[in-house]
Scaffold this motif. Structure first.
Motif, mmCIF file in Angstrom:
data_model
loop_
_atom_site.group_PDB
_atom_site.id
_atom_site.type_symbol
_atom_site.label_atom_id
_atom_site.label_comp_id
_atom_site.label_asym_id
_atom_site.label_seq_id
_atom_site.Cartn_x
_atom_site.Cartn_y
_atom_site.Cartn_z
ATOM 1 N N TRP A 64 3.332 43.363 57.449
ATOM 2 C CA TRP A 64 2.880 43.251 56.061
ATOM 3 C C TRP A 64 2.389 41.860 55.688
ATOM 4 N N HIS A 65 2.403 40.939 56.628
ATOM 5 C CA HIS A 65 2.002 39.556 56.364
ATOM 6 C C HIS A 65 1.050 39.076 57.448
ATOM 7 N N ASP A 66 0.229 38.099 57.101
ATOM 8 C CA ASP A 66 -0.668 37.483 58.079
ATOM 9 C C ASP A 66 0.086 36.384 58.813
ATOM 10 N N GLY A 67 0.209 36.512 60.113
ATOM 11 C CA GLY A 67 0.879 35.484 60.907
ATOM 12 C C GLY A 67 2.376 35.484 60.685
ATOM 13 N N ARG A 68 2.986 34.403 61.161
ATOM 14 C CA ARG A 68 4.436 34.244 61.016
ATOM 15 C C ARG A 68 4.752 33.668 59.638
ATOM 16 N N VAL A 69 5.809 34.164 59.041
ATOM 17 C CA VAL A 69 6.262 33.707 57.731
ATOM 18 C C VAL A 69 7.758 33.421 57.808
#
Length: 162
Positions: A64-69
């Motif tokens: 649900w997110h772009d890249g690592r969070v």
């Protein structure tokens, strides 16, 4: 110079109002835990209550997110221990009534957290907050399955321990 001062005098009250409202939001009860708790049913918790428990951060990629969070929150196992909650399953219920049943054994085996911060900011409803169940997907690639993704409930409003 007078224009700059006038602008500051106009903006400063809004900054203080916004900060005050946000501080009150942290005290607002956002989670209800019921069933199997030692403290009685139901238990209401705020973000401040969750922050008083041991904290953990996961840096991970999600679908649900772009890249690592970076997510910050408390382990679901720590929350259950704090409440004295006992049971085999925990039904996690979202604001939109989406429901997922997590086996309590997942709490010890896979260490999901109940996150309230994303990249250092408290999550709003539009950010999938205020609470989001997150597994350590990058640390445990075996969790990158539809089963565990479906257990990663966002906009959590309640937990029913059974």
């Amino acid at each position: 110079m007078i224009r700059k001062i006038a602008k500051l005098l106009f903006v400063i009250p809004f900054v203080f109002i916004n900060t005050t409202v946000f501080a009150q939001d942290l005290e607002k009860q956002v989670l209800t835990v019921s069933g199997g708790t030692a403290a009685g049913d139901p238990v209401q918790l705020s973000i401040q209550d969750l922050e008083a428990l041991p904290q953990i951060e996961y840096v991970t990629a999600t679908p649900w997110h772009d890249g690592r969070v970076t997510f910050k929150g408390t382990l679901l196992s720590d929350l259950m221990d704090h409440l004295g909650a006992k049971g085999e399953n925990a039904e996690i219920i979202a604001l939109n009534d989406y429901r997922a049943v997590l086996p309590v054994s997942d709490f010890a085996e896979h260490a999901p957290i109940l996150a309230y911060q994303l990249n250092g900011k408290y999550m709003r409803i539009r950010d999938k907050g205020p609470l989001f169940v997150i597994y350590p997907f990058d640390d445990k690639p075996e969790l990158k399955t539809e089963v565990h993704y479906s257990r990663s409930v966002w906009q959590v409003r309640s937990i029913v321990v059974e």
